[in-house]
Write an enzyme that holds these catalytic residues in place. Structure first.
Site, PDB file in Angstrom:
ATOM      1  CB  CYS A  14      -0.997  -0.013   1.158  1.00 57.91           C
ATOM      2  SG  CYS A  14      -0.275   0.150   2.803  1.00 57.91           S
ATOM      3  CG  ASN A  52       4.196  -1.476   5.334  1.00 56.24           C
ATOM      4  OD1 ASN A  52       5.293  -1.780   5.794  1.00 56.24           O
ATOM      5  ND2 ASN A  52       3.229  -2.362   5.260  1.00 56.24           N
ATOM      6  CB  CYS A 108      -3.870   2.095   7.025  1.00 57.59           C
ATOM      7  SG  CYS A 108      -3.601   3.625   7.931  1.00 57.59           S
ATOM      8  NE  ARG A 109      -4.640   1.606   1.762  1.00 61.74           N
ATOM      9  CZ  ARG A 109      -4.397   2.184   0.604  1.00 61.74           C
ATOM     10  NH1 ARG A 109      -5.280   2.059  -0.368  1.00 61.74           N
ATOM     11  NH2 ARG A 109      -3.294   2.864   0.394  1.00 61.74           N
ATOM     12  CB  SER A 110       0.017  -3.386   2.883  1.00 63.69           C
ATOM     13  OG  SER A 110       0.927  -2.476   3.448  1.00 63.69           O
ATOM     14  CG  ASP A 164      -5.395   5.089   2.711  1.00 64.46           C
ATOM     15  OD1 ASP A 164      -5.401   4.727   3.907  1.00 64.46           O
ATOM     16  OD2 ASP A 164      -4.367   5.394   2.087  1.00 64.46           O
TER      17      ASP A 164
HETATM   18  P1  4NP Z   1      -1.871   3.067   3.956  1.00 62.93           P
HETATM   19  O1  4NP Z   1      -2.481   4.496   4.396  1.00 62.93           O
HETATM   20  O2  4NP Z   1      -1.306   3.265   2.568  1.00 62.93           O
HETATM   21  O3  4NP Z   1      -3.063   2.145   3.944  1.00 62.93           O
HETATM   22  O4  4NP Z   1      -0.832   2.689   4.977  1.00 62.93           O
HETATM   23  C1  4NP Z   1      -1.762   5.690   4.381  1.00 62.93           C
HETATM   24  C2  4NP Z   1      -0.761   5.913   5.283  1.00 62.93           C
HETATM   25  C3  4NP Z   1      -0.070   7.114   5.282  1.00 62.93           C
HETATM   26  C4  4NP Z   1      -0.389   8.097   4.357  1.00 62.93           C
HETATM   27  C5  4NP Z   1      -1.393   7.876   3.438  1.00 62.93           C
HETATM   28  C6  4NP Z   1      -2.077   6.680   3.448  1.00 62.93           C
HETATM   29  N1  4NP Z   1       0.317   9.341   4.349  1.00 62.93           N
HETATM   30  O5  4NP Z   1       0.012  10.194   3.514  1.00 62.93           O
HETATM   31  O6  4NP Z   1       1.204   9.527   5.197  1.00 62.93           O
END
Ligand code: 4NP
Length: 156
Positions: free
Chosen positions: A8, A11, A13-15, A125
């Site tokens: 993702c 790294n 939240c989702r993955s 997300d």
């Molecule tokens: P993830 O979510 O891709 O599911 O881990 C996010 C985590 C951090 C950010 C965006 C989405 N960010 O912009 O920092």
């Protein structure tokens, strides 16, 4: 070993959720010794961070352990993975800008291409939506389908 890599953006939240749910399903199937399962982000924004509290909370509520820390994808990750499983199309584009070898096929897919119970293709997300339970439901649907697909493909 069958090497499965979830991808993702951050790294956190989702993955990591997909990694934890998939490890849990693989353990339930008694197949842990046949798999190497990991997750990475396309960015370095959160390198070294634990998964976000929302991800950890929803996994704990469902009795699933989550102990991953964020790291950014490397070329060797992409070379070594048998299955590269992205959370959304943006992740695939970002991987494509690292190497021309990435395309949606047997080797690289969207997690929700394996989900039977939804038409949604990009895992929303929760970093922006705050809806971790929705993501858990989608991720679980995708991981169940992914495991069935791999078992069929590998004859295990
Ligand atoms: P993830 O979510 O891709 O599911 O881990 C996010 C985590 C951090 C950010 C965006 C989405 N960010 O912009 O920092």
């Amino acid at each position: 070993m069958i090497n499965v890599l979830f991808v993702c953006l951050g790294n956190i939240c989702r993955s990591p959720m997909a990694e934890a749910v998939f490890k849990h399903l693989v353990a339930q199937a008694g197949l842990s010794d046949q798999f190497h399962i990991d997750s990475v982000g396309t960015t370095s924004y959160h390198v070294g961070d634990l998964a976000y509290p929302g991800t950890r909370r929803v996994l704990t509520a469902h009795g699933i352990k989550c102990d991953s820390t964020s790291r950014q994808v490397t070329y060797s990750d992409l070379q070594e993975a048998d299955y590269i499983i992205a959370m959304d199309h943006d992740n695939v584009s970002d991987l494509q800008s690292m190497t021309r070898k990435i395309s949606l096929n047997n080797h690289t897919a969207l997690l929700l291409d394996f989900a039977d119970n939804t038409r949604v293709r990009n895992v929303p997300d929760p970093y922006y939506t705050g809806n971790y339970e929705e993501v858990y439901t989608l991720v679980t649907d995708g991981c169940q389908g992914l495991l069935a697909h791999i078992r069929e493909e590998k004859g295990i």
